[in-house]
Scaffold this motif. Structure first.
Motif: not given
Length: 612
Positions: A528, A530, A552-554, A574-578, A603
């Protein structure tokens, strides 16, 4: 400490490894290695393919910083593919237009396109292949077609009205039959194929040996038909941009004819067993090293990389380093950047002591060597936004708001702005490069050539007291930031990511997860991620979002809650966005064999690592 989760295996081999932000570029690079080319040949061929298959992220009119390790020379070098400001580009020119910032969209912010020069300079001096062989895969994809990415389609859809109403040559190239291409359909760019085919043919017949033929190709680009057509277009076309007015460009033939790519020594910083190397202060690279220098004085080595303490320390270090970037970084050919002081132990020990348990709410540059930091007027963004013609887009598409493609697909589409590739060959030669610029949606396409130019000049300031002050012949302080690292003095790691201001945050966390937490390359990429936005953006309109932390929300719920309690303005993505990190590594085993590894970002579902 290790995280066993991965989305895909870490690639391990002994012959060669390639990782890039597009599977076609990765496979082209590997095919060059398989046919006897070295890492430099493979990187150049893959780099030109990236221009074709990721035209919303980079293009022939863009730029690229390249880092290389030469096994024969036992040294690391930087190839600067960042072009400088045109002779007509001055602060007074833009101020006379009533502007406080260089626009981010249109022809006004173009610098000399440096990518072509950088790739061929490296190829000439370190590669083995001929120019026509290097360009052939890109020519074939542009001529015969490649599967267009959903993200590319979104980028075209977002500016369709602009193309149809104002930028007719862009519409000619990117809207075949006046339609947005369907995601996954085969897309062709015959004009670009013709441009590269002409260069390959004329250069091949012009030179008596390989280096002479590559030099001929460079002349065709910077002094020949390409430069002449760019000059005609930028002198004669008046086109709408984000100022809401029609303007012509400032780039001219002489600007291109007088420019050439250059070699520089990297900037180094020792961190434990690793020596990290970055490009100089004309890039964002030293920000990475400053963060390492700060974190050396913070208790992070035994922290879980998903813990609130780990995220907090890295976030606060990024705030301090990015504030120094704003106050001190600029083209070293024009600005005396105090890098030695910025990376000194005493300076960073003092700065690290200011990191508390709570999130900092201020932008705090330091005073290296007792010098007084200078900050430009950060209210400019608000005044610019109030007057801007936002229907023409913003400066950088990293996190641009794009129209949905619900008629074609429902899943999330990753948004990026740049590319990256990393390559290591069987001899141990390494390349790390971050191509960008020439985005199809940010600058009018020259239909005859098949590409548009970069908008990198938007990263300058019109304030003469700023180290980023716009001057003719000066390089803008680009965010592009490839990375390399030695381990115990031996060449070890080539890595990087797209992402504008976020690049040296994402790759920093990746390296620390790998070094401290024992994660392999793929685990360190998949973990995860950020980024902080606690600084003025490098791209027009240079908005500031103090204390914003996007994650990421994860990240675990307890981490999110404690970060809020520490005062971070948390935004859950979103969980896979960074990030879109690509990485390759090498080491010599006890038996003397060279072991190569590679990993790529899951991602966006397009980056791939290959090797054997």
């Amino acid at each position: 400490m290790s995280n066993s989760f991965t989305t895909r295996p870490e690639i391990i081999g002994t012959f060669g490894v390639v990782s890039s932000t597009h599977w076609l570029a990765s496979q082209v690079g590997m095919s060059v290695l398989e046919r006897g080319g070295n890492a430099y040949d493979a990187a150049a061929a893959a780099g030109f393919v990236l221009q074709v298959v990721e035209p919303h992220l980079n293009g022939p009119g863009g730029e690229v910083p390249i880092m290389l390790w030469s096994q024969a020379e036992q040294r690391m070098r930087v190839v600067c593919g960042q072009g400088y400001a045109p002779a007509q580009a001055s602060a007074s020119y833009f101020q006379q237009l009533g502007l406080e910032l260089v626009p981010g969209v249109g022809m006004l912010p173009a610098t000399v396109p440096g990518a072509f020069g950088a790739w061929l300079t490296m190829l000439r001096d370190y590669g083995t292949w001929e120019i026509d062989d290097i360009l052939r895969p890109a020519i074939e994809y542009a001529r015969d077609g490649f599967p267009i990415l959903p993200r590319t389609t979104q980028a075209i859809l977002a500016v369709r009205d602009l193309f149809q109403q104002q930028w007719s040559e862009s519409a000619h190239v990117w809207l075949p039959n006046q339609r947005v291409p369907r995601p996954g359909s085969l897309f062709r760019n015959p004009a670009l194929a013709n441009t590269y085919q002409r260069i390959a043919q004329e250069a091949t017949s012009a030179g008596t040996d390989r280096k002479a033929r590559i030099d001929a190709a460079l002349r065709l680009w910077y002094q020949g038909f390409v430069a002449k057509r760019i000059d005609q277009f930028y002198q004669n076309e008046y086109l709408w941009d984000c100022t809401g007015e029609k303007n012509r460009g400032l780039l001219r033939y002489d600007d291109m004819a007088q420019w050439q790519s250059s070699y520089e020594d990297p900037i180094y910083y020792d961190y434990g067993h690793h020596t990290v190397a970055k490009c100089g202060a004309w890039s964002q690279g030293p920000v990475f090293l400053q963060q390492l220098a700060l974190l050396k004085h913070c208790p992070i080595s035994h922290l879980d990389p998903s813990s609130p303490e780990f995220v907090h320390y890295l976030t606060e270090a990024s705030k301090l380093a990015m504030a120094d970037r704003l106050a001190w970084y600029g083209d070293p050919n024009f600005v005396n950047v105090p890098l030695a002081q910025l990376l000194s132990d005493d300076y960073n020990r003092q700065r690290a002591a200011s990191i508390g348990l709570q999130a900092s709410l201020e932008l705090r540059p330091g005073n290296p060597g007792g010098q007084t930091a200078y900050m430009p007027d950060l209210q400019i963004a608000q005044r610019t936004l109030a007057q801007a013609q936002l229907q023409y887009g913003s400066g950088e598409p990293t996190f641009a708001t794009l129209p949905p493609l619900d008629t074609w697909r429902d899943e999330e589409v990753f948004v990026g702005d740049t590319c990256h590739l990393a390559i290591i060959d069987k001899e141990g030669n390494m390349v790390s490069a971050t191509p960008s610029g020439g985005w199809l949606s940010s600058s009018p396409t020259i239909a005859e050539l098949g590409f548009s130019l970069n908008t990198r000049l938007q990263m300058t300031w019109l304030d003469p007291a700023s180290p980023g002050y716009l001057m003719p012949g000066k390089r803008p302080s680009t965010t592009l930031s490839p990375s390399m690292a030695l381990r115990d003095g031996q060449p070890y790691l080539a890595f990087g990511t797209p992402g504008g201001d976020q690049q040296d945050q994402w790759t920093l966390a990746f390296l620390l997860r790998h070094c401290h937490a024992g994660m392999n390359l793929q685990q360190a990429i998949d973990a995860p991620a950020w980024h902080s936005e606690h600084f003025p953006a490098s791209f027009w309109p240079r908005d500031v979002r103090y204390n914003r932390l996007v994650i990421e929300s994860r990240l675990p719920p307890h981490t999110q809650e404690e970060l809020r309690q520490r005062g971070h303005d948390l935004h859950i993505g979103q969980p896979w966005s960074e990030g879109r990190i690509s990485a390759c590594s090498q080491e010599i085993t006890s038996s003397g064999r060279r072991l190569l590894k590679a990993a790529a970002n899951p991602r966006g579902m397009q980056s791939y690592a290959v090797g054997r």
